[in-house]
Write an enzyme that holds these catalytic residues in place. Sequence first.
Site, PDB file in Angstrom:
ATOM      1  N   ASP A  39      -1.137   6.506   6.388  1.00 20.76           N
ATOM      2  CA  ASP A  39      -2.299   5.745   5.938  1.00 20.76           C
ATOM      3  C   ASP A  39      -2.640   4.696   7.003  1.00 20.76           C
ATOM      4  O   ASP A  39      -2.034   3.630   7.059  1.00 20.76           O
ATOM      5  CB  ASP A  39      -1.947   5.068   4.603  1.00 20.76           C
ATOM      6  CG  ASP A  39      -3.035   4.120   4.120  1.00 20.76           C
ATOM      7  OD1 ASP A  39      -4.085   4.030   4.783  1.00 20.76           O
ATOM      8  OD2 ASP A  39      -2.828   3.477   3.069  1.00 20.76           O
ATOM      9  N   LYS A  63     -12.654  -1.294   7.405  1.00 22.22           N
ATOM     10  CA  LYS A  63     -11.998  -2.307   8.235  1.00 22.22           C
ATOM     11  C   LYS A  63     -12.363  -2.105   9.708  1.00 22.22           C
ATOM     12  O   LYS A  63     -13.051  -2.916  10.287  1.00 22.22           O
ATOM     13  CB  LYS A  63     -10.487  -2.267   8.020  1.00 22.22           C
ATOM     14  CG  LYS A  63     -10.128  -2.527   6.550  1.00 22.22           C
ATOM     15  CD  LYS A  63      -8.771  -2.008   6.200  1.00 22.22           C
ATOM     16  CE  LYS A  63      -8.560  -1.813   4.731  1.00 22.22           C
ATOM     17  NZ  LYS A  63      -8.797  -2.973   3.901  1.00 22.22           N
ATOM     18  N   TRP A  81       0.817  -1.222   0.000  1.00 20.19           N
ATOM     19  CA  TRP A  81       0.000   0.000   0.000  1.00 20.19           C
ATOM     20  C   TRP A  81       0.845   1.265   0.000  1.00 20.19           C
ATOM     21  O   TRP A  81       0.509   2.252  -0.647  1.00 20.19           O
ATOM     22  CB  TRP A  81      -1.021  -0.007   1.145  1.00 20.19           C
ATOM     23  CG  TRP A  81      -2.097  -1.007   0.850  1.00 20.19           C
ATOM     24  CD1 TRP A  81      -2.318  -2.195   1.495  1.00 20.19           C
ATOM     25  CD2 TRP A  81      -3.052  -0.955  -0.223  1.00 20.19           C
ATOM     26  NE1 TRP A  81      -3.353  -2.870   0.893  1.00 20.19           N
ATOM     27  CE2 TRP A  81      -3.826  -2.135  -0.162  1.00 20.19           C
ATOM     28  CE3 TRP A  81      -3.342  -0.031  -1.230  1.00 20.19           C
ATOM     29  CZ2 TRP A  81      -4.862  -2.414  -1.061  1.00 20.19           C
ATOM     30  CZ3 TRP A  81      -4.372  -0.304  -2.130  1.00 20.19           C
ATOM     31  CH2 TRP A  81      -5.114  -1.480  -2.038  1.00 20.19           C
TER      32      TRP A  81
HETATM   33  N1  PMP Z   1      -4.361   1.586   2.239  1.00 23.76           N
HETATM   34  C1  PMP Z   1      -4.433   0.446   2.938  1.00 23.76           C
HETATM   35  C2  PMP Z   1      -3.504   0.230   4.085  1.00 23.76           C
HETATM   36  C3  PMP Z   1      -5.386  -0.522   2.588  1.00 23.76           C
HETATM   37  O1  PMP Z   1      -5.466  -1.660   3.273  1.00 23.76           O
HETATM   38  C4  PMP Z   1      -6.257  -0.284   1.506  1.00 23.76           C
HETATM   39  C5  PMP Z   1      -7.331  -1.245   1.088  1.00 23.76           C
HETATM   40  N2  PMP Z   1      -7.247  -2.506   1.504  1.00 23.76           N
HETATM   41  C6  PMP Z   1      -6.118   0.923   0.794  1.00 23.76           C
HETATM   42  C7  PMP Z   1      -5.178   1.844   1.207  1.00 23.76           C
HETATM   43  C8  PMP Z   1      -6.993   1.232  -0.362  1.00 23.76           C
HETATM   44  O2  PMP Z   1      -8.232   1.551   0.139  1.00 23.76           O
HETATM   45  P1  PMP Z   1      -9.511   1.806  -0.771  1.00 23.76           P
HETATM   46  O3  PMP Z   1      -9.864   0.505  -1.393  1.00 23.76           O
HETATM   47  O4  PMP Z   1     -10.497   2.311   0.234  1.00 23.76           O
HETATM   48  O5  PMP Z   1      -9.132   2.849  -1.769  1.00 23.76           O
END
Ligand code: PMP
Length: 361
Positions: free
Chosen positions: A173, A197, A102
């Site tokens: 994040d 989550k 991520w």
């Molecule tokens: N950052 C992290 C740490 C994630 O776990 C996720 C999704 N699993 C995201 C960003 C992306 O999130 P979204 O699908 O809400 O754009």
Amino acid sequence: MTQVYNFSSGPAMLPAEVLKLAQQELCDWHGLGTSVMEISHRGKEFIQVAEEAEKDFRDLLNIPSNYKVLFCHGGGRGQFAGIPLNLLGDKTTADYVDAGYWAASAVKEAKKYCTPNVIDAKVTIDGLRAVKPMREWQLSDNAAYLHYCPNETIDGIAIHETPDFGDAIVTADFSSSILSHPLDVSRYGAIYAGAQKNIGPAGLTLVIVRDDLLGKAQTACPSIIDYTVLSENDSMFNTPPTFAWYLAGLVFKWLKKQGGVAAMDKINQQKAELLYSIIDHSDFYRNDVAPANRSRMNIPFQLADSALDKLFLEESFAAGLHALKGHRVVGGMRASIYNAMPLEGVKALTDFMQDFERRRG
Ligand code: PMP
């Protein structure tokens, strides 16, 4: 019906108590004769829901008064753009720590708006995946901010340290670990998290931003992710995801009832220790993350014989243990054990794992 425990990484399990309450009031919210989904976001009823949710969220994380809380659209990925678009100012670079999938995805998006200085923090210690300690992160002099991801949902890697970088603006994040442990918000310029989550249903993203950082969005920044516009309009510049906001509010009240994030932190540690101890005391299961960087939310594990993966997934599903398939880039299994997962759920998983090992090992 078998008791089901859902180990999905997100959208993820929500507290049963919260779902029951939402069900009870779905068609007739607070005697209004309609659901909360069907009322105006500008009416006094919804404004109260919105304000209460923000207040409870602030209480839970002890958010200082010089920080704004924004209820946004666009998910974590939306904020991969939101952070540079709002915080670059007149700078052309920002420091991006890469410790997993991520963080690397955030870099990719940031490249549309600046030239990120990527700090590769991935290391291997005794054959285990780990992250360089914060004191070894080489920040650049001209960066607008530092960005990192404290919990890598896919890799199962966590950075447990609290940042201490003087005047540098730290952004993070927290999509997969917000509200799972106490957090010193004052160490950050901005924090964001997709809701799906630990907060509520998908469709809502929370941003916490220090108020002195407002007012410097790029001209091209879309108004719906401009922190200043959102803040001036109480996150209602356009129609917010009202149902997700309402449900997040119920989750915050549930969290307070459980004793807040300090209590969750304790249970989350217990849950993670239980699962890691079963993995570590067996040759049948394996987790290859160094102990200091193990996630307490997302625990990937492999079977020594990957030919048994399919059977493991079929049998665990039949036993009511759902969504244990690992992410395609890591393979194997992954158990996501966010706040809503009770200790009994992890106990049911570890009992199953031991039983499976006895029968198939
Ligand atoms: N950052 C992290 C740490 C994630 O776990 C996720 C999704 N699993 C995201 C960003 C992306 O999130 P979204 O699908 O809400 O754009």
